[in-house]
Design a protein around this motif. Sequence first.
Motif, PDB file in Angstrom:
ATOM      1  N   LYS A 110       0.843  -1.189   0.000  1.00 52.54           N
ATOM      2  CA  LYS A 110       0.000   0.000   0.000  1.00 52.54           C
ATOM      3  C   LYS A 110       0.880   1.241   0.000  1.00 52.54           C
ATOM      4  CE  LYS A 110      -3.858  -2.044   2.591  1.00 52.54           C
ATOM      5  NZ  LYS A 110      -4.673  -1.935   3.828  1.00 52.54           N
ATOM      6  N   TYR A 232       2.716   4.150  15.947  1.00 50.72           N
ATOM      7  CA  TYR A 232       1.657   3.599  15.110  1.00 50.72           C
ATOM      8  C   TYR A 232       0.319   4.277  15.435  1.00 50.72           C
ATOM      9  CZ  TYR A 232      -1.467   0.176  12.926  1.00 50.72           C
ATOM     10  OH  TYR A 232      -2.444  -0.418  12.154  1.00 50.72           O
ATOM     11  N   LYS A 236      -2.034   7.124  13.083  1.00 50.95           N
ATOM     12  CA  LYS A 236      -3.473   6.957  12.848  1.00 50.95           C
ATOM     13  C   LYS A 236      -4.226   8.228  13.249  1.00 50.95           C
ATOM     14  CE  LYS A 236      -3.519   2.619  11.447  1.00 50.95           C
ATOM     15  NZ  LYS A 236      -3.953   2.221  10.085  1.00 50.95           N
ATOM     16  N   GLU A 245      -7.824   8.381   4.906  1.00 55.08           N
ATOM     17  CA  GLU A 245      -8.399   7.136   5.396  1.00 55.08           C
ATOM     18  C   GLU A 245      -7.382   6.413   6.287  1.00 55.08           C
ATOM     19  OE1 GLU A 245     -10.426   4.175   6.549  1.00 55.08           O
ATOM     20  OE2 GLU A 245     -11.398   5.678   5.252  1.00 55.08           O
ATOM     21  N   PRO A 246      -7.693   6.258   7.595  1.00 52.64           N
ATOM     22  CA  PRO A 246      -6.726   5.649   8.530  1.00 52.64           C
ATOM     23  C   PRO A 246      -6.260   4.254   8.133  1.00 52.64           C
ATOM     24  CG  PRO A 246      -8.490   6.712   9.735  1.00 52.64           C
ATOM     25  CD  PRO A 246      -8.904   6.711   8.291  1.00 52.64           C
ATOM     26  N   SER A 247      -7.131   3.465   7.481  1.00 50.46           N
ATOM     27  CA  SER A 247      -6.742   2.108   7.103  1.00 50.46           C
ATOM     28  C   SER A 247      -5.629   2.105   6.068  1.00 50.46           C
ATOM     29  CB  SER A 247      -7.946   1.339   6.559  1.00 50.46           C
ATOM     30  OG  SER A 247      -8.443   1.942   5.374  1.00 50.46           O
ATOM     31  N   LYS A 248      -5.442   3.226   5.373  1.00 54.38           N
ATOM     32  CA  LYS A 248      -4.386   3.317   4.357  1.00 54.38           C
ATOM     33  C   LYS A 248      -3.044   3.723   4.955  1.00 54.38           C
ATOM     34  CE  LYS A 248      -5.079   5.265   0.423  1.00 54.38           C
ATOM     35  NZ  LYS A 248      -5.384   6.280  -0.595  1.00 54.38           N
ATOM     36  N   SER A 250       0.055   3.790   7.735  1.00 52.85           N
ATOM     37  CA  SER A 250       0.882   3.164   8.763  1.00 52.85           C
ATOM     38  C   SER A 250       2.293   3.686   8.549  1.00 52.85           C
ATOM     39  CB  SER A 250       0.851   1.632   8.637  1.00 52.85           C
ATOM     40  OG  SER A 250       1.601   1.226   7.501  1.00 52.85           O
ATOM     41  N   THR A 253       3.578   2.479   5.229  1.00 51.18           N
ATOM     42  CA  THR A 253       3.059   3.055   3.990  1.00 51.18           C
ATOM     43  C   THR A 253       3.785   4.366   3.658  1.00 51.18           C
ATOM     44  OG1 THR A 253       1.227   4.100   5.210  1.00 51.18           O
ATOM     45  CG2 THR A 253       0.758   2.027   4.094  1.00 51.18           C
TER      46      THR A 253
END
Length: 310
Positions: A110, A232, A236, A245-248, A250, A253
């Motif tokens: 990602k 981490y 977020k 978008e937080p899921s994208k 880290s 990434t």
Amino acid sequence: MNNDHWISTFLEAKVAELGAAKNTQMAYARDLNSFSHWATTKAINFETIKRVNIEDYLVDCDTEGLATSTRARRLSAIKQLYRFAFEEGWLTEDPSIRIKGPKQPKRLPKTLEVVEVDRLLSAARTTGRTEADRLRNNCLMELLYATGMRVTELVGLPVSSARGNPQMLLVIGKGSKERMVPLSPPARMALAIWLESRDAAESKDQAKGDPPSKYLFPSRSKSGHLTRNRFYMLIKELAVSGGVEPSKVSPHTLRHAFATHLLANGADLRAIQTLLGHADVATTEIYTHVLDERLRELVFEKHPLSNKRV
């Protein structure tokens, strides 16, 4: 020797020969202890295990529903253990040598668009309970995106590496391998400002009798520096604040974004390999696939004929 002795001797050799990091040692230990426990339930030990036994173990792992990546990692640990045992003369043949691991589907890492990174950097400058927190957050994010460091390399940076307004940082990577990474002007500025704030706070702490910290990002954690888990969670929080978008998002990434954006702007693959600290350029080549995929998506999404029937 019993199984525990095999594992402990193998891990000691990994540390002595390759400088294996603590997390790597723990991963090997977990996987090999799992294999040892399975062998014990079958009334066999490492010294007498045959190829069929290892294959049976992998089948049981599959039956348990373990991911392909987990099974592949466990087999890798077993293979390394038996290669070591063979080289040490504990065995006359390696029972794992002909076993092939499960095929893993290629998954592209990602990454983030440039505009999304800009939002994260902007959020870092304004997110934090205190001015010192905001300066630290800004420095962390600028350094991460400017260098592509791994999160463990970033949070564990010694403060000595930041002295003297450096144009490059010395980073200690996997296996204690050193590499130099250049700093962008924004990263150098963020570093200088954070260092001033950090030193002022430390002077006050020393006046109270607290010892100085050797880390650029000190904390009261057991390690003495900002932890991976805290960073981490922080990234977020920055994603939410920046409208990404937080899921994208880290720490990794951002490392992928660093490499992908460099490649998109014409950087040499070998240079990116050096900056990322990859031992093999084949690892770095994944970013060429990321770029190809993004270019295809761009054509499908933006070309005027992409949604028309031919």
